[in-house]
Design a protein around this motif. Sequence first.
Motif, short mmCIF file in Angstrom:
data_model
loop_
_atom_site.label_atom_id
_atom_site.label_comp_id
_atom_site.label_asym_id
_atom_site.label_seq_id
_atom_site.Cartn_x
_atom_site.Cartn_y
_atom_site.Cartn_z
N GLY A 30 0.80 -1.21 0.00
CA GLY A 30 0.00 0.00 0.00
C GLY A 30 0.83 1.26 0.00
N VAL A 31 2.11 1.14 -0.36
CA VAL A 31 3.06 2.26 -0.34
C VAL A 31 3.14 2.86 1.07
N SER A 59 8.68 10.39 -4.09
CA SER A 59 7.92 11.38 -3.34
C SER A 59 8.12 11.10 -1.86
N ASP A 60 8.16 12.15 -1.06
CA ASP A 60 8.27 11.97 0.38
C ASP A 60 7.01 11.31 0.95
N ALA A 61 5.91 11.32 0.18
CA ALA A 61 4.68 10.67 0.64
C ALA A 61 4.74 9.15 0.51
N TYR A 62 5.72 8.61 -0.21
CA TYR A 62 5.85 7.17 -0.37
C TYR A 62 6.45 6.59 0.90
N GLY A 63 5.63 5.95 1.68
CA GLY A 63 6.12 5.35 2.91
C GLY A 63 5.36 5.75 4.16
N PRO A 64 5.22 7.03 4.49
CA PRO A 64 5.94 8.19 3.95
C PRO A 64 7.42 8.20 4.34
N ARG A 65 8.19 8.94 3.58
CA ARG A 65 9.63 9.15 3.73
C ARG A 65 10.47 7.93 3.34
N GLY A 89 1.74 17.71 -2.88
CA GLY A 89 0.33 17.96 -3.11
C GLY A 89 -0.59 16.98 -2.42
N ALA A 90 0.00 15.96 -1.77
CA ALA A 90 -0.80 14.98 -1.01
C ALA A 90 0.03 14.48 0.15
N THR A 91 -0.65 14.10 1.22
CA THR A 91 0.00 13.46 2.35
C THR A 91 -0.56 12.05 2.49
N HIS A 112 10.31 21.23 1.77
CA HIS A 112 11.40 21.13 2.75
C HIS A 112 11.57 19.70 3.25
N ASP A 113 10.47 18.95 3.40
CA ASP A 113 10.58 17.55 3.81
C ASP A 113 11.32 16.74 2.76
N ASN A 114 11.02 16.97 1.47
CA ASN A 114 11.73 16.27 0.41
C ASN A 114 13.21 16.62 0.39
#
Length: 291
Positions: A30-31, A59-65, A89-91, A112-114
Amino acid sequence: MSTLPGGTWTLGDLTVTRFGYGAMQLAGPGVMGPPADREGALAVLREAVDLGITHIDTSDAYGPRVTNELIREALHPYPASLHIVTKVGATRDEQGGWPPARRPDDLRRQVHDNLDSLGLDVLDLVNLRLGNAEGPQAGSLAEAFETLAELQQEGLIRHLGVSNATEGQVAEARSIAPIVCVQNMYNLAHRHDDKLIDRLAADGVAYVPFFPLGGFTPLQSSALSAVAARLDAAPMSVALAWLLRRSPNILLIPGTSSTAHLRENIAGAGLALSPEDVTELDNIGLDSSPA
């Protein structure tokens, strides 16, 4: 010159291989969460670069991080030739959903997170993710895209693009700031962007299809199977080869968590298709259902 199938394309001032690598599959189911085989995930990333790939999508949203941190662990300090493309653009929520996060403060935080998770001072290319899981949704992107344009002016982003966008949103984005790519769902069976691809090609803008092999609903077609049988190749290999043949501005980012599958994808994308093969594949009907 790249020996990978398709050669190279220029995103603004960045030269990338048309055959790239999408890192989404390196996260857990589910990433979400870490991969079952962390060392295997790191090996895939290193193999991709060793094979000459210079375009990694994440993307930093993959995982996330998760995928960004794997990329950093495997490849930092990055080769000068390697260009990492990310999106905002998404969390993520606890259920694995992708709630939109496109307010200016959301986007600034995500950029900044990326930067932090990838270990970079500037991001090569940032795509603004629009729409939702059902696909593109009509509506203005002005406030969100203007925020990214401001971050570009501040020196945190080199180039901009849009993802999961309607034709109208692509035009609106281009009226605000130059874009170097559009990343939408597109494959042999999902051909809604045919006209957009041709217009972008004429303007020198890349088109990056996500789910090039169908994503969560793998491609199935009697014509695809017939061509694959004639070529003694896997149907997914034929689908990748067709995409590279479809237009010179198409960049591929198929994902995998296996080094063997990565090599298979590269070999498949390099298949030689005859004019008859291409005609037969071109005639595969459009899939109008959302994916």
